[in-house]
Write a protein that holds these residues in place. Sequence first.
Motif, PDB file in Angstrom:
ATOM      1  N   GLN A  37       4.576   3.878   1.372  1.00  0.00           N
ATOM      2  CA  GLN A  37       4.008   4.866   0.505  1.00  0.00           C
ATOM      3  C   GLN A  37       3.249   5.887   1.338  1.00  0.00           C
ATOM      4  OE1 GLN A  37       1.886   3.516  -2.953  1.00  0.00           O
ATOM      5  NE2 GLN A  37       1.187   5.704  -3.546  1.00  0.00           N
ATOM      6  N   ALA A  38       2.569   5.440   2.026  1.00  0.00           N
ATOM      7  CA  ALA A  38       1.352   6.159   2.911  1.00  0.00           C
ATOM      8  C   ALA A  38       2.471   6.945   3.806  1.00  0.00           C
ATOM      9  CB  ALA A  38       0.773   5.062   3.865  1.00  0.00           C
ATOM     10  N   ILE A  39       3.618   6.442   4.493  1.00  0.00           N
ATOM     11  CA  ILE A  39       4.628   7.055   5.226  1.00  0.00           C
ATOM     12  C   ILE A  39       4.941   8.200   4.729  1.00  0.00           C
ATOM     13  CG2 ILE A  39       6.747   7.032   6.345  1.00  0.00           C
ATOM     14  CD1 ILE A  39       6.254   3.925   6.883  1.00  0.00           C
ATOM     15  N   HIS A  40       5.554   8.242   3.483  1.00  0.00           N
ATOM     16  CA  HIS A  40       5.931   9.222   2.660  1.00  0.00           C
ATOM     17  C   HIS A  40       4.871  10.378   2.427  1.00  0.00           C
ATOM     18  CE1 HIS A  40       9.864   7.680   2.397  1.00  0.00           C
ATOM     19  NE2 HIS A  40       9.340   6.527   1.734  1.00  0.00           N
ATOM     20  N   GLU A  41       3.512  10.008   2.324  1.00  0.00           N
ATOM     21  CA  GLU A  41       2.503  10.879   2.018  1.00  0.00           C
ATOM     22  C   GLU A  41       1.920  11.492   3.081  1.00  0.00           C
ATOM     23  OE1 GLU A  41      -0.768   8.636   0.043  1.00  0.00           O
ATOM     24  OE2 GLU A  41       0.586   7.940  -1.529  1.00  0.00           O
ATOM     25  N   LEU A  42       1.958  10.949   4.295  1.00  0.00           N
ATOM     26  CA  LEU A  42       1.289  11.557   5.376  1.00  0.00           C
ATOM     27  C   LEU A  42       2.249  11.987   6.366  1.00  0.00           C
ATOM     28  CD1 LEU A  42      -1.221   8.466   5.818  1.00  0.00           C
ATOM     29  CD2 LEU A  42      -1.735  10.886   4.881  1.00  0.00           C
ATOM     30  N   ASP A  43       1.805  12.986   7.302  1.00  0.00           N
ATOM     31  CA  ASP A  43       2.769  13.691   8.244  1.00  0.00           C
ATOM     32  C   ASP A  43       2.383  13.458   9.654  1.00  0.00           C
ATOM     33  OD1 ASP A  43       4.700  14.414   6.606  1.00  0.00           O
ATOM     34  OD2 ASP A  43       3.468  16.234   5.936  1.00  0.00           O
ATOM     35  N   ASN A  44       1.379  12.742  10.003  1.00  0.00           N
ATOM     36  CA  ASN A  44       1.067  12.612  11.461  1.00  0.00           C
ATOM     37  C   ASN A  44       0.669  11.091  11.540  1.00  0.00           C
ATOM     38  OD1 ASN A  44      -2.145  12.246  11.732  1.00  0.00           O
ATOM     39  ND2 ASN A  44      -1.871  13.952  10.641  1.00  0.00           N
TER      40      ASN A  44
END
Length: 87
Positions: A37-44
């Motif tokens: 879920q965090a991977i999809h929310e964050l970009d760095n």
Amino acid sequence: MESEMKTNLQFVDVLNEWDPFKLSNGNYDTEIADTIQAIHELDNSEALAERIQSIYEFSFSSTIPMEQCLKIANELMLIKDNDSCTI
């Protein structure tokens, strides 16, 4: 949609292999779901590494060194970037 599912399975494989607490496969289901879920929310990678560290620390009351979190975050972001480049 199928591509996203395939990418999520790649994330699961990478995270299961990582096994930061040497618990053997299958003991990180909740953490893996939260991390994806965090991977999809964050970009760095740095933000993802911090999130990964806090997800695992919350579950295991033990801190994974940031350099390990950053290494796995970089690997996961590479998979995410490769997926977004395919048409």
